[in-house]
Design a protein around this motif. Structure first.
Motif, PDB file in Angstrom:
ATOM      1  N   ALA A 107      60.522  23.039  38.782  1.00 55.53           N
ATOM      2  CA  ALA A 107      60.215  24.377  38.301  1.00 55.53           C
ATOM      3  C   ALA A 107      59.180  24.406  37.141  1.00 55.53           C
ATOM      4  CB  ALA A 107      61.467  25.027  37.765  1.00 55.53           C
ATOM      5  N   ALA A 108      59.152  23.599  36.233  1.00 56.73           N
ATOM      6  CA  ALA A 108      57.977  23.559  35.147  1.00 56.73           C
ATOM      7  C   ALA A 108      56.742  23.490  36.010  1.00 56.73           C
ATOM      8  CB  ALA A 108      58.074  22.273  34.361  1.00 56.73           C
ATOM      9  N   ARG A 109      56.479  22.829  36.962  1.00 55.15           N
ATOM     10  CA  ARG A 109      55.092  22.846  37.693  1.00 55.15           C
ATOM     11  C   ARG A 109      54.771  24.051  37.947  1.00 55.15           C
ATOM     12  NH1 ARG A 109      54.387  20.815  43.460  1.00 55.15           N
ATOM     13  NH2 ARG A 109      52.066  21.190  44.041  1.00 55.15           N
ATOM     14  N   TYR A 110      55.529  24.762  38.657  1.00 54.38           N
ATOM     15  CA  TYR A 110      55.410  26.125  39.250  1.00 54.38           C
ATOM     16  C   TYR A 110      55.232  27.077  37.883  1.00 54.38           C
ATOM     17  CZ  TYR A 110      56.377  24.526  43.673  1.00 54.38           C
ATOM     18  OH  TYR A 110      56.379  23.747  45.106  1.00 54.38           O
ATOM     19  N   TRP A 111      56.073  26.771  36.897  1.00 55.36           N
ATOM     20  CA  TRP A 111      55.882  27.730  35.536  1.00 55.36           C
ATOM     21  C   TRP A 111      54.476  27.653  35.315  1.00 55.36           C
ATOM     22  CZ3 TRP A 111      61.279  26.184  33.819  1.00 55.36           C
ATOM     23  CH2 TRP A 111      62.358  26.806  34.210  1.00 55.36           C
ATOM     24  N   ARG A 112      53.795  26.298  35.077  1.00 56.47           N
ATOM     25  CA  ARG A 112      52.710  26.055  34.434  1.00 56.47           C
ATOM     26  C   ARG A 112      51.324  26.676  35.318  1.00 56.47           C
ATOM     27  NH1 ARG A 112      54.686  21.064  33.439  1.00 56.47           N
ATOM     28  NH2 ARG A 112      53.749  20.125  35.590  1.00 56.47           N
ATOM     29  N   THR A 113      51.533  26.673  36.659  1.00 52.83           N
ATOM     30  CA  THR A 113      50.611  27.456  37.602  1.00 52.83           C
ATOM     31  C   THR A 113      50.708  28.840  37.236  1.00 52.83           C
ATOM     32  OG1 THR A 113      50.872  25.226  39.194  1.00 52.83           O
ATOM     33  CG2 THR A 113      50.113  27.456  39.927  1.00 52.83           C
ATOM     34  N   ASP A 114      51.744  29.492  37.440  1.00 53.15           N
ATOM     35  CA  ASP A 114      52.107  30.929  37.175  1.00 53.15           C
ATOM     36  C   ASP A 114      51.487  31.206  35.817  1.00 53.15           C
ATOM     37  OD1 ASP A 114      52.971  33.308  38.117  1.00 53.15           O
ATOM     38  OD2 ASP A 114      54.454  33.191  36.441  1.00 53.15           O
ATOM     39  N   ARG A 115      51.785  30.473  34.768  1.00 54.44           N
ATOM     40  CA  ARG A 115      51.254  30.826  33.459  1.00 54.44           C
ATOM     41  C   ARG A 115      49.662  30.796  33.338  1.00 54.44           C
ATOM     42  NH1 ARG A 115      51.365  34.142  29.648  1.00 54.44           N
ATOM     43  NH2 ARG A 115      50.634  33.112  27.539  1.00 54.44           N
ATOM     44  N   ARG A 116      49.149  29.878  34.005  1.00 49.39           N
ATOM     45  CA  ARG A 116      47.674  29.617  33.954  1.00 49.39           C
ATOM     46  C   ARG A 116      47.126  30.743  34.843  1.00 49.39           C
ATOM     47  NH1 ARG A 116      48.208  24.084  34.724  1.00 49.39           N
ATOM     48  NH2 ARG A 116      48.144  24.128  37.053  1.00 49.39           N
ATOM     49  N   GLU A 117      47.556  31.206  36.074  1.00 46.15           N
ATOM     50  CA  GLU A 117      46.929  32.314  36.853  1.00 46.15           C
ATOM     51  C   GLU A 117      47.249  33.626  36.066  1.00 46.15           C
ATOM     52  OE1 GLU A 117      49.259  32.379  40.353  1.00 46.15           O
ATOM     53  OE2 GLU A 117      48.050  30.609  41.237  1.00 46.15           O
ATOM     54  N   THR A 118      48.381  33.897  35.071  1.00 46.78           N
ATOM     55  CA  THR A 118      48.532  35.127  34.434  1.00 46.78           C
ATOM     56  C   THR A 118      47.533  34.992  33.530  1.00 46.78           C
ATOM     57  OG1 THR A 118      50.982  34.802  34.910  1.00 46.78           O
ATOM     58  CG2 THR A 118      50.180  36.231  32.900  1.00 46.78           C
ATOM     59  N   VAL A 119      47.311  34.013  32.636  1.00 48.17           N
ATOM     60  CA  VAL A 119      46.404  33.946  31.523  1.00 48.17           C
ATOM     61  C   VAL A 119      44.977  34.333  32.192  1.00 48.17           C
ATOM     62  CG1 VAL A 119      45.240  32.332  29.812  1.00 48.17           C
ATOM     63  CG2 VAL A 119      47.805  32.497  29.925  1.00 48.17           C
ATOM     64  N   ALA A 120      44.711  33.574  33.354  1.00 51.00           N
ATOM     65  CA  ALA A 120      43.402  33.959  33.827  1.00 51.00           C
ATOM     66  C   ALA A 120      43.111  35.442  34.185  1.00 51.00           C
ATOM     67  CB  ALA A 120      43.038  32.996  35.100  1.00 51.00           C
ATOM     68  N   TYR A 121      44.120  36.018  34.800  1.00 51.90           N
ATOM     69  CA  TYR A 121      43.862  37.465  35.218  1.00 51.90           C
ATOM     70  C   TYR A 121      43.861  38.352  34.056  1.00 51.90           C
ATOM     71  CZ  TYR A 121      45.720  41.967  36.757  1.00 51.90           C
ATOM     72  OH  TYR A 121      45.897  43.426  36.920  1.00 51.90           O
ATOM     73  N   GLU A 122      44.798  38.081  32.802  1.00 50.77           N
ATOM     74  CA  GLU A 122      44.561  38.681  31.673  1.00 50.77           C
ATOM     75  C   GLU A 122      43.300  38.774  31.110  1.00 50.77           C
ATOM     76  OE1 GLU A 122      47.713  37.450  29.293  1.00 50.77           O
ATOM     77  OE2 GLU A 122      49.434  38.697  30.456  1.00 50.77           O
ATOM     78  N   ARG A 123      42.835  37.565  31.053  1.00 47.07           N
ATOM     79  CA  ARG A 123      41.321  37.275  30.647  1.00 47.07           C
ATOM     80  C   ARG A 123      40.410  38.042  31.365  1.00 47.07           C
ATOM     81  NH1 ARG A 123      40.758  31.924  30.959  1.00 47.07           N
ATOM     82  NH2 ARG A 123      41.963  31.518  29.256  1.00 47.07           N
ATOM     83  N   GLN A 124      40.523  37.973  32.661  1.00 49.63           N
ATOM     84  CA  GLN A 124      39.396  38.671  33.500  1.00 49.63           C
ATOM     85  C   GLN A 124      39.642  40.339  33.482  1.00 49.63           C
ATOM     86  OE1 GLN A 124      40.335  38.216  37.667  1.00 49.63           O
ATOM     87  NE2 GLN A 124      37.989  38.682  38.229  1.00 49.63           N
ATOM     88  N   THR A 125      40.992  40.730  33.170  1.00 48.86           N
ATOM     89  CA  THR A 125      41.140  42.198  32.940  1.00 48.86           C
ATOM     90  C   THR A 125      40.626  42.641  31.659  1.00 48.86           C
ATOM     91  OG1 THR A 125      43.177  41.930  34.417  1.00 48.86           O
ATOM     92  CG2 THR A 125      42.938  43.806  32.941  1.00 48.86           C
ATOM     93  N   SER A 126      40.721  41.840  30.644  1.00 52.31           N
ATOM     94  CA  SER A 126      40.337  42.100  29.202  1.00 52.31           C
ATOM     95  C   SER A 126      38.666  42.094  29.188  1.00 52.31           C
ATOM     96  CB  SER A 126      40.814  40.958  28.362  1.00 52.31           C
ATOM     97  OG  SER A 126      40.062  41.422  27.095  1.00 52.31           O
ATOM     98  N   GLU A 127      38.135  41.234  30.056  1.00 50.30           N
ATOM     99  CA  GLU A 127      36.753  41.363  30.071  1.00 50.30           C
ATOM    100  C   GLU A 127      36.189  42.551  30.961  1.00 50.30           C
ATOM    101  OE1 GLU A 127      35.636  37.706  31.959  1.00 50.30           O
ATOM    102  OE2 GLU A 127      35.979  36.522  30.153  1.00 50.30           O
ATOM    103  N   ARG A 128      36.825  42.929  31.864  1.00 51.39           N
ATOM    104  CA  ARG A 128      36.493  44.041  32.549  1.00 51.39           C
ATOM    105  C   ARG A 128      36.593  45.272  31.734  1.00 51.39           C
ATOM    106  NH1 ARG A 128      39.050  42.307  37.399  1.00 51.39           N
ATOM    107  NH2 ARG A 128      40.791  43.526  36.996  1.00 51.39           N
ATOM    108  N   ARG A 129      37.736  45.354  30.981  1.00 55.03           N
ATOM    109  CA  ARG A 129      38.137  46.466  29.960  1.00 55.03           C
ATOM    110  C   ARG A 129      36.789  46.667  28.820  1.00 55.03           C
ATOM    111  NH1 ARG A 129      44.081  45.232  29.094  1.00 55.03           N
ATOM    112  NH2 ARG A 129      45.065  46.345  30.681  1.00 55.03           N
ATOM    113  N   GLU A 130      36.455  45.472  28.347  1.00 54.27           N
ATOM    114  CA  GLU A 130      35.252  45.467  27.425  1.00 54.27           C
ATOM    115  C   GLU A 130      33.997  45.840  28.224  1.00 54.27           C
ATOM    116  OE1 GLU A 130      35.253  41.761  25.641  1.00 54.27           O
ATOM    117  OE2 GLU A 130      37.246  41.768  24.759  1.00 54.27           O
ATOM    118  N   GLU A 131      33.902  45.559  29.111  1.00 52.63           N
ATOM    119  CA  GLU A 131      32.560  45.851  29.912  1.00 52.63           C
ATOM    120  C   GLU A 131      32.715  47.282  30.061  1.00 52.63           C
ATOM    121  OE1 GLU A 131      30.261  44.900  34.095  1.00 52.63           O
ATOM    122  OE2 GLU A 131      31.884  43.799  33.562  1.00 52.63           O
ATOM    123  N   TYR A 132      33.683  47.816  30.732  1.00 47.03           N
ATOM    124  CA  TYR A 132      33.685  49.202  30.816  1.00 47.03           C
ATOM    125  C   TYR A 132      33.684  50.114  29.689  1.00 47.03           C
ATOM    126  CZ  TYR A 132      34.853  47.929  35.731  1.00 47.03           C
ATOM    127  OH  TYR A 132      34.719  47.199  36.962  1.00 47.03           O
TER     128      TYR A 132
END
Length: 200
Positions: free
Chosen positions: A113-138
């Protein structure tokens, strides 16, 4: 721009982390209930659980070769391990062996489960970073557009104020005593509009 964020309940945060332990504990409890109801040293029950476990393992191998779907393969092998664990815990007469298997199964489940949690956490952080960059740009684009439209409004206001002042000056000049538009034309000044001549 301003999204409402809702905080998740602590139980909703903790439940996925407790799921592997809950699953293995449930299998152990059910196996021990089964043991108390006649599965202890029952060869027929042991053969049944062995066959089910091997069948689930074979399904995992077939799924791995045929589809390559990691979720399906993982589910088949997890079912195989759970059935083998339940068979041993149901067949054994004491509690030490089932508890040993429970601890190994729980540790293995957390390891997977830890492997999947790490993958999920990386995807969540990448999505939040991308969303934050889009918000700042807009937000930047919105600020620039606000400044541009404010500037256009101010320019239009100043132009209107200038035109109003010019019209007032022309009216005031035409009302002065002794004002002669023809004398201005002879002096080389620009010709006044016809409406002003008629009002003079």
């Amino acid at each position: 721009m301003n999204e409402s964020t809702t905080a998740r309940h602590w139980l909703a945060e903790a439940l996925p982390k407790a799921a592997p332990a809950l699953a293995t504990t449930t299998v152990l409890a059910l196996a021990r209930i089964w043991n108390a109801n006649g599965a202890e040293h029952s060869v027929g029950n042991a053969v049944l659980m062995t066959a089910l476990s091997l069948g689930a393992g074979a399904a995992g191998v077939v799924a791995a070769n045929a589809t390559g779907d990691s979720v399906l393969v993982g589910t088949a092998f997890a079912a195989s391990g759970a059935l083998a664990f339940a068979g041993v815990a149901g067949y054994a007469d004491g509690l030490p062996l089932p508890l040993l298997l429970w601890s190994l199964a729980t540790a293995g489940a957390y390891g997977l489960a830890a492997r999947y949690w790490r993958t999920d956490r990386r995807e969540t952080v990448a999505y939040e970073r991308q969303t934050s960059e889009r918000r700042e740009e807009y937000a930047h684009i919105e600020r620039v557009e606000t400044l541009r439209s404010t500037t256009q409004i101010e320019v239009a206001r100043s132009g209107a104020a200038y035109a109003e002042s010019l019209a007032q000056a022309l009216v005031t000049r035409a009302a002065l005593p002794g004002f002669d538009p023809a004398a201005l034309e002879r002096a080389g000044l620009p010709e006044l509009p016809t409406a002003e001549r008629e009002s003079a």
